[in-house]
Design an enzyme around this catalytic site. Structure first.
Site, PDB file in Angstrom:
ATOM      1  N   SER A 144      37.320 101.569  25.533  1.00  0.00           N
ATOM      2  CA  SER A 144      36.865 100.672  26.537  1.00  0.00           C
ATOM      3  C   SER A 144      38.020 100.318  27.233  1.00  0.00           C
ATOM      4  CB  SER A 144      35.979  99.833  26.228  1.00  0.00           C
ATOM      5  OG  SER A 144      35.711  98.777  27.308  1.00  0.00           O
ATOM      6  N   TYR A 157      33.878  92.862  20.643  1.00  0.00           N
ATOM      7  CA  TYR A 157      33.953  94.147  21.186  1.00  0.00           C
ATOM      8  C   TYR A 157      35.217  94.451  21.635  1.00  0.00           C
ATOM      9  CZ  TYR A 157      32.425  97.971  24.543  1.00  0.00           C
ATOM     10  OH  TYR A 157      32.527  98.959  25.233  1.00  0.00           O
TER      11      TYR A 157
END
Length: 261
Positions: A144, A157
């Site tokens: 990401s 995350y």
């Protein structure tokens, strides 16, 4: 070996990005195996879509990536179906939670690390042996932009996706002599149901609807356009093509230029 003789395993098969990756691979002639936590309606729809493309039934296996025994069982089951092993591993499944560091629980931290980082390591460890023996393999990790940059209140995350970038480079360096490449893809926000909890958490702070928050995110991208699941799927296919034979250890942002401004 042609593409039609190669098999890809896609985790997070029931999600929008996992589905798009699987469809793109099937369209390119690869056999697709999917795995997710359960045989959900979205999984069934994806299986039917790929069946229409390839004319073949899609193998699907339930696997809870939070459970290491489940991961071992998945490997053993696939090994019995494919004695020569799979050729492509797409580590796409992910967990995220938006919460401040002070509010973050150890349990949700551990869960994000397990799915986003440990599961890709374990699956790669399991499947890479047969790739090495064949002298060809692809491991593609879905990281990401949060593996390159950070946002507040996404500590689990961001940490796990940053770790996944490091894992990608480590695997790439170790497997380079054996014809096995490992690359990471780093999308920014992709408009799928996966981000709805994130948009809802923003609403509590800003009062904006999902649509308003998403428009603000879109406007923060230099191209004013969000990456689509299909674009990600098509890039996965490219990484599995002969044109990418000498590309390994890459971390590719697919973010409309967000990470460069």
């Amino acid at each position: 070996m042609s593409q039609k003789g190669r098999t890809a395993l896609v985790t997070g098969f029931g999600g929008c990005i996992g589905s798009a990756i699987a469809v793109s691979l099937a369209e390119a002639g690869f056999a697709v195996v999917g795995t997710d936590r359960s045989l959900s309606d979205s999984v069934k729809q994806n299986m039917e879509k790929i069946r229409e493309i390839s004319g073949k039934d899609v193998l699907f296996f339930e696997c809870d990536l939070l459970n290491r025994e489940n991961i071992d069982h998945l490997f053993n089951t696939i090994a019995s179906e494919f004695p020569s092993g799979i050729d492509i591993l797409v580590n796409n499944a992910a967990l995220t939670e938006r919460r401040s560091m002070e509010e973050k629980t150890v349990e949700t931290w551990d869960n994000e690390m397990a799915v986003n980082l440990t599961a890709p390591f374990l699956l790669s460890k399991h499947f890479v042996k047969s790739m090495k023996e064949k002298g060809w393999g692809r491991i593609i990790n879905m990281s990401s932009t949060n593996g390159l940059l950070t946002w507040p209140c996404l500590i689990g995350y961001c940490t796990s996706k940053t770790g996944l970038v490091g894992l990608t480079k480590a695997i790439a360096a170790e497997m380079a002599p054996y014809g096995v490449t490992c690359n990471a893809i780093c999308p920014y926000v992709v408009d799928t149901p996966f981000i709805h909890p994130f948009l809802d958490s923003l609403k509590k702070e800003t009062g904006q609807s999902r649509e308003e928050s998403l428009e603000g995110i879109r406007n923060s991208v230099p191209t004013k356009t969000l990456t689509t699941p299909k674009q990600i799927g098509d890039y996965v296919v490219f990484l599995c093509s002969p044109a990418a034979n000498n590309m390994t250890g890459l971390t590719t942002p697919m973010d409309g230029g967000f990470s460069i401004v």
